[in-house]
Motif scaffolding. Structure first.
Motif, PDB file in Angstrom:
ATOM      1  N   ASN A 323       0.827  -1.217  -0.017  1.00  0.00           N
ATOM      2  CA  ASN A 323       0.078   0.076   0.110  1.00  0.00           C
ATOM      3  C   ASN A 323       0.724   1.271  -0.138  1.00  0.00           C
ATOM      4  O   ASN A 323       1.995   1.249   0.324  1.00  0.00           O
ATOM      5  CB  ASN A 323      -0.738  -0.027   1.321  1.00  0.00           C
ATOM      6  N   VAL A 324       0.523   2.381  -0.649  1.00  0.00           N
ATOM      7  CA  VAL A 324       1.011   3.700  -0.580  1.00  0.00           C
ATOM      8  C   VAL A 324       0.743   4.435   0.772  1.00  0.00           C
ATOM      9  O   VAL A 324      -0.446   4.602   0.985  1.00  0.00           O
ATOM     10  CB  VAL A 324       0.620   4.369  -1.976  1.00  0.00           C
ATOM     11  N   THR A 325       1.738   4.738   1.485  1.00  0.00           N
ATOM     12  CA  THR A 325       1.505   5.442   2.718  1.00  0.00           C
ATOM     13  C   THR A 325       1.806   7.166   2.340  1.00  0.00           C
ATOM     14  O   THR A 325       2.938   7.393   1.585  1.00  0.00           O
ATOM     15  CB  THR A 325       2.198   4.871   3.676  1.00  0.00           C
ATOM     16  N   VAL A 326       1.299   7.878   3.155  1.00  0.00           N
ATOM     17  CA  VAL A 326       1.431   9.348   2.954  1.00  0.00           C
ATOM     18  C   VAL A 326       2.195   9.904   4.207  1.00  0.00           C
ATOM     19  O   VAL A 326       1.937   9.551   5.379  1.00  0.00           O
ATOM     20  CB  VAL A 326       0.225  10.134   2.869  1.00  0.00           C
ATOM     21  N   GLN A 327       3.621  10.178   3.893  1.00  0.00           N
ATOM     22  CA  GLN A 327       4.639  10.538   4.885  1.00  0.00           C
ATOM     23  C   GLN A 327       3.994  11.908   5.563  1.00  0.00           C
ATOM     24  O   GLN A 327       4.203  12.116   6.894  1.00  0.00           O
ATOM     25  CB  GLN A 327       5.605  10.676   4.648  1.00  0.00           C
ATOM     26  N   ALA A 328       3.786  13.011   4.740  1.00  0.00           N
ATOM     27  CA  ALA A 328       3.596  14.101   5.284  1.00  0.00           C
ATOM     28  C   ALA A 328       2.214  15.058   4.319  1.00  0.00           C
ATOM     29  O   ALA A 328       2.345  14.559   2.991  1.00  0.00           O
ATOM     30  CB  ALA A 328       4.748  15.077   5.446  1.00  0.00           C
ATOM     31  N   ILE A 329       1.706  16.027   4.650  1.00  0.00           N
ATOM     32  CA  ILE A 329       0.939  16.649   3.842  1.00  0.00           C
ATOM     33  C   ILE A 329       1.053  18.373   4.051  1.00  0.00           C
ATOM     34  O   ILE A 329       0.850  18.630   5.256  1.00  0.00           O
ATOM     35  CB  ILE A 329      -0.669  16.309   4.009  1.00  0.00           C
ATOM     36  N   THR A 330       1.517  18.998   3.051  1.00  0.00           N
ATOM     37  CA  THR A 330       1.694  20.379   3.002  1.00  0.00           C
ATOM     38  C   THR A 330       0.449  20.947   2.448  1.00  0.00           C
ATOM     39  O   THR A 330       0.206  20.779   1.181  1.00  0.00           O
ATOM     40  CB  THR A 330       3.127  20.620   2.336  1.00  0.00           C
ATOM     41  N   VAL A 331       0.002  21.889   2.998  1.00  0.00           N
ATOM     42  CA  VAL A 331      -1.083  22.719   2.468  1.00  0.00           C
ATOM     43  C   VAL A 331      -0.568  24.116   2.018  1.00  0.00           C
ATOM     44  O   VAL A 331      -0.004  24.894   2.833  1.00  0.00           O
ATOM     45  CB  VAL A 331      -2.259  22.824   3.446  1.00  0.00           C
ATOM     46  N   GLN A 332      -1.014  24.736   0.616  1.00  0.00           N
ATOM     47  CA  GLN A 332      -0.531  25.846   0.090  1.00  0.00           C
ATOM     48  C   GLN A 332      -1.726  26.799   0.229  1.00  0.00           C
ATOM     49  O   GLN A 332      -2.705  26.667  -0.599  1.00  0.00           O
ATOM     50  CB  GLN A 332       0.160  25.527  -1.301  1.00  0.00           C
ATOM     51  N   SER A 333      -1.514  27.992   0.600  1.00  0.00           N
ATOM     52  CA  SER A 333      -2.849  28.927   0.567  1.00  0.00           C
ATOM     53  C   SER A 333      -2.641  29.752  -0.872  1.00  0.00           C
ATOM     54  O   SER A 333      -1.802  29.484  -1.858  1.00  0.00           O
ATOM     55  CB  SER A 333      -2.754  30.009   1.534  1.00  0.00           C
ATOM     56  N   LEU A 334      -3.827  30.548  -1.169  1.00  0.00           N
ATOM     57  CA  LEU A 334      -3.695  31.277  -2.304  1.00  0.00           C
ATOM     58  C   LEU A 334      -2.510  32.350  -2.501  1.00  0.00           C
ATOM     59  O   LEU A 334      -2.217  32.774  -3.640  1.00  0.00           O
ATOM     60  CB  LEU A 334      -5.201  31.950  -2.257  1.00  0.00           C
ATOM     61  N   SER A 335      -2.214  32.869  -1.176  1.00  0.00           N
ATOM     62  CA  SER A 335      -1.057  33.579  -1.285  1.00  0.00           C
ATOM     63  C   SER A 335       0.328  33.047  -1.567  1.00  0.00           C
ATOM     64  O   SER A 335       1.451  33.841  -1.828  1.00  0.00           O
ATOM     65  CB  SER A 335      -1.248  34.569   0.147  1.00  0.00           C
ATOM     66  N   GLY A 336       0.489  31.623  -1.400  1.00  0.00           N
ATOM     67  CA  GLY A 336       1.586  30.980  -1.527  1.00  0.00           C
ATOM     68  C   GLY A 336       2.316  30.421  -0.421  1.00  0.00           C
ATOM     69  O   GLY A 336       3.449  29.697  -0.551  1.00  0.00           O
ATOM     70  N   THR A 337       1.775  30.677   0.607  1.00  0.00           N
ATOM     71  CA  THR A 337       2.265  30.341   1.811  1.00  0.00           C
ATOM     72  C   THR A 337       1.928  28.787   2.190  1.00  0.00           C
ATOM     73  O   THR A 337       0.917  28.299   1.643  1.00  0.00           O
ATOM     74  CB  THR A 337       1.943  31.273   3.285  1.00  0.00           C
ATOM     75  N   ARG A 338       2.783  28.158   2.792  1.00  0.00           N
ATOM     76  CA  ARG A 338       2.756  26.795   3.024  1.00  0.00           C
ATOM     77  C   ARG A 338       2.792  26.285   4.428  1.00  0.00           C
ATOM     78  O   ARG A 338       3.609  26.909   5.085  1.00  0.00           O
ATOM     79  CB  ARG A 338       3.920  26.001   2.422  1.00  0.00           C
ATOM     80  N   THR A 339       1.945  25.447   4.945  1.00  0.00           N
ATOM     81  CA  THR A 339       1.696  24.714   6.046  1.00  0.00           C
ATOM     82  C   THR A 339       1.608  23.466   6.292  1.00  0.00           C
ATOM     83  O   THR A 339       1.025  22.696   5.396  1.00  0.00           O
ATOM     84  CB  THR A 339       0.525  25.481   6.974  1.00  0.00           C
TER      85      THR A 339
END
Length: 580
Positions: A323-339
C-alpha cells in the motif's frame, strides 16, 4: 521459509526373526568363478570387481567323464494334494509381502571404505581392488568385515570379507549375501529412487546459477522471506516462463488494476495521466492542466485518492500488495504560504466553493527525488556516492550527485592547465583512464608545480568517505567506507605527482538470486617522480595520468543446508501388543 516436499513412500511390516544363517549368493576364494569348469593353474587376481555376483550352480556330484554314460535321474517325488485356492484379497496381500524389494542403488561389491591409497594395496583391507592374492596371503585379518548399503531396508545386500588362515597360503574369502533387517521399522518398498542415495549438490556459481534456478524452479533459493516465497509461487502459475518474478530497471511498476501512473507532459506542456512510473527511475516533471472549477471534484488526478488508493504489486504478477502511505501533507494557500499538517492521516478531497475556488487540489508529490545509486546495492553506470565527515557529525554530501567523486576529464588539446576544474564522475563498474600534458620551463618553481599537478589530479574537494551501498544514509556512518590514501614516491628534492590511481574493491552481497553490489574498500594512490634540476634548463613536457579501477573481490558462494525435517510420530499405547 521455503517448504520442502518429501516424496518417500514407506511400508512398515512386522517381519519374523531373521534366519540363523543368511543365504549365500556368491563365494570366491583364490578361484575367480564358482562354476564347475576347471580353472587354469597359477596365482589368480581376486579383484572385487571381477568377483561374479551371480555364480553358476555348483553340482553336488562330479560330472561325467569322457565317453561315460550320464548319471541316472532321481525318481520323481510323490504327488501331494493341491493346496486350496486362496481368496483374491489374501492372494494380493501375499503378493505384496512376497514382492521384490527396492533395487539397490549402490553395488556393495564395489564399496571399500578402507581403500585409502591410490593404486596401492592397503594393509588388511580385504576389499581393496589393488590387492593381489600374494597380498591377501600376508593379511592377518580384515579391517572391514561387512559392507552394507542402506541399513533402513528390510532386505539388503551385504558383502562379507574374511581371511582363511588355515589355507596354505592364506586366502581371502568373499561372500555376497541377502541380509534381513531385524527391526520392525524398515523400508520394504520405495517409489523415490533418489531417497536411497546421496547426490552431492552442485555448487552454485554465477555461471551455472541460471540453469540451477531453472531446474529447481526458483523455490529452493527463495529463503529470505515469506513474501518472496509467496510471490514466486504466484509467479509460477503463469504460463509465460520467460518473464522474471522480479522488477528490473525501467520496468513499469504494476498495481492491482494496471500500472502506477503519474501526470507528465507528452507532446505539449499539458498533463497526461497515462505516464507509468518506472522501477528505480527517478522522475521530477512539471505540466499544466486546464481545470473547470465547477468540475474539479470529478477530475481524478486532482484528488489524493488517485495517488494513494493504488496497491502496488511486490513483484510482477503476484498477489502480494504494497500500500501507498502518505508521510506528510503540506497545504499551500492562495497567497503561496505553505503549512505542514500535524497528521498525515487526513484525507483531503477536492471541493468547489461557490463555483469560484477549488480547494484541496493536489499540486505536487515530493518533486525532489532522493539521489540514490541503487537500492540497496550499486547499479552499473550510476555515480559513486561520497562525502565528508566533520567531527561528531554524519556524512555531508554535495547536492550534485555527479560531482561527489570525480576524476580528471581529458580534452582535445591535452593541456593540464586548460582542463583544471573539468571533471567527470566516477561511475560504478566503469574502469576509466584519462590524462593531460604539462609544459614546464626553467622559471617554474618545483613546489608550486607539484601543487598545481595535485590539484589537477584530485580536484578541489576530494571526499573522505564513499558509501558502501547505493542507498546508504548519511546518518549511518558505519555504511560508509573511508578512503585510504597511499603515497608512492622516490627520494629526491623535487617530487612531481604524475599519476593518481583510484582502486575500488566491491563484493556481491546477499543471496545469489539477487546479489547486491557493496563497496568494501577504496584507495587513492599518488605516484610521484623526481624532477632533476638539470631538466629546468629547457622546456619540457610531462605526461599526467589518472585512472579508476573496479575489482570484484567476491568470495565463492557456499551452499547452505537447512536442518532435516523431524517426524513427530505418535503411536497408540497398544502398538507393540502382544510383544510388550
Amino acid at each position: 521459509m521455503a517448504a520442502v516436499a518429501l516424496r518417500l513412500g514407506v511400508l512398515l511390516l512386522l517381519l519374523p526373526p531373521p534366519p540363523p544363517l543368511p543365504a549365500v549368493r556368491g563365494i570366491s576364494g583364490q578361484s575367480r568363478s564358482a562354476s564347475a569348469t576347471a580353472q587354469p593353474s597359477g596365482p589368480p587376481a581376486p579383484s572385487v570387481r571381477e568377483t561374479p555376483r551371480r555364480p553358476a550352480a555348483i553340482p553336488t556330484a562330479p560330472g561325467p567323464g569322457v565317453g561315460s554314460s550320464p548319471a541316472p535321474e532321481p525318481p520323481p517325488p510323490p504327488e501331494t494334494p493341491a493346496p486350496l485356492a486362496a481368496s483374491p484379497a489374501a492372494a494380493a496381500t501375499a503378493a505384496a509381502r512376497a514382492g521384490p524389494g527396492p533395487a539397490p542403488v549402490t553395488d556393495v561389491a564395489t564399496l571399500c571404505v578402507c581403500d585409502l591409497s591410490v593404486a596401492q594395496c592397503d594393509v588388511n583391507c580385504c576389499c581393496d581392488p589393488d590387492c593381489s592374492a600374494a597380498d591377501f596371503s600376508l593379511f592377518t585379518t580384515c579391517s572391514v568385515h561387512i559392507v552394507t548399503g542402506d541399513s533402513q531396508l528390510c532386505t539388503q545386500e551385504t558383502a562379507i570379507y574374511s581371511i582363511n588362515v588355515a589355507a596354505h597360503p592364506p586366502e581371502r574369502i568373499f561372500k555376497l549375501v541377502d541380509q534381513n533387517n531385524p527391526s520392525i521399522f524398515c523400508i520394504h518398498a520405495t517409489n523415490y529412487k533418489q531417497a536411497l542415495s546421496f547426490i552431492p549438490p552442485e555448487m552454485p556459481t554465477s555461471q551455472n546459477f541460471d540453469s540451477l534456478l531453472k531446474q529447481f524452479e526458483g523455490v529452493t533459493f527463495s529463503a529470505e522471506s515469506d513474501v518472496l516465497l509467496n510471490t514466486e509461487l504466484d509467479a509460477q502459475n503463469f504460463s509465460d516462463t520467460n518473464e522474471t518474478a522480479r522488477y528490473e530497471y525501467g520496468v513499469p511498476i504494476q498495481t492491482a488494476d494496471a500500472f502506477l501512473r503519474l501526470p507528465a507532459p507528452l507532446v505539449s506542456s499539458q498533463c497526461s495521466d497515462a505516464n507509468p512510473a518506472g522501477f528505480l527511475v527517478n522522475q521530477a516533471v512539471k505540466c499544466s492542466r486546464m481545470i473547470n472549477v465547477g468540475n474539479c471534484n470529478t477530475t481524478q488526478a486532482l484528488s489524493m485518492l488517485f495517488y494513494t488508493n493504488s496497491s502496488i504489486l511486490a513483484v510482477p504478477k503476484s498477489s502480494q500488495l504494497v500500500n501507498v502511505t502518505v508521510q506528510a501533507i503540506t497545504v499551500q494557500s492562495l497567497s503561496g504560504t505553505r503549512t505542514l499538517l500535524n497528521s498525515s492521516d487526513v484525507l483531503l478531497l477536492p471541493k468547489n466553493l461557490d463555483n469560484q475556488v477549488c480547494i484541496n487540489v493536489v499540486l505536487g508529490l515530493n518533486t525532489k527525488p532522493v539521489p540514490l545509486s541503487g537500492n540497496p546495492g550499486y547499479g552499473i553506470g550510476l555515480p559513486l556516492r561520497a562525502g565528508f565527515r566533520p567531527t561528531g557529525s554524519g556524512i555531508i554530501q554535495s547536492t550534485n550527485t555527479h560531482g561527489q567523486l570525480t576524476v580528471l576529464q581529458s580534452s582535445s588539446n591535452q593541456d593540464c592547465l586548460a582542463v583544471e576544474g573539468v571533471r567527470t564522475p566516477v561511475l560504478f563498474g566503469y574502469n576509466m583512464i584519462s590524462g593531460c600534458k604539462l609544459r614546464i620551463t626553467a622559471s617554474t618553481e618545483c613546489q608550486l608545480l607539484a601543487n598545481i599537478i595535485l590539484n589537477v589530479l584530485k580536484g578541489q574537494n576530494f571526499p573522505e568517505y564513499v558509501a558502501s551501498f547505493g542507498n546508504s544514509q548519511a546518518q549511518d556512518v558505519l555504511d560508509w567506507v573511508p578512503i585510504t590514501h597511499i603515497q608512492s614516491s622516490e627520494q629526491g628534492l623535487c617530487q612531481i605527482p604524475v599519476s593518481f590511481e583510484i582502486e575500488v574493491k566491491w563484493t556481491k552481497y546477499g543471496s545469489l538470486m539477487n546479489p547486491q553490489a557493496k563497496i568494501v574498500n577504496v584507495s587513492a594512490t599518488v605516484i610521484s617522480t623526481i624532477l632533476a634540476q638539470t631538466h629546468f634548463g629547457s622546456e619540457r613536457t610531462i605526461q599526467i595520468a589518472s585512472s579508476v579501477t573496479f575489482i570484484d573481490v567476491s568470495t565463492p558462494a557456499e551452499p547452505g543446508y537447512k536442518a532435516p525435517p523431524t517426524i513427530d510420530a505418535k503411536l497408540p499405547f497398544d502398538f507393540f501388543f502382544p510383544f510388550v
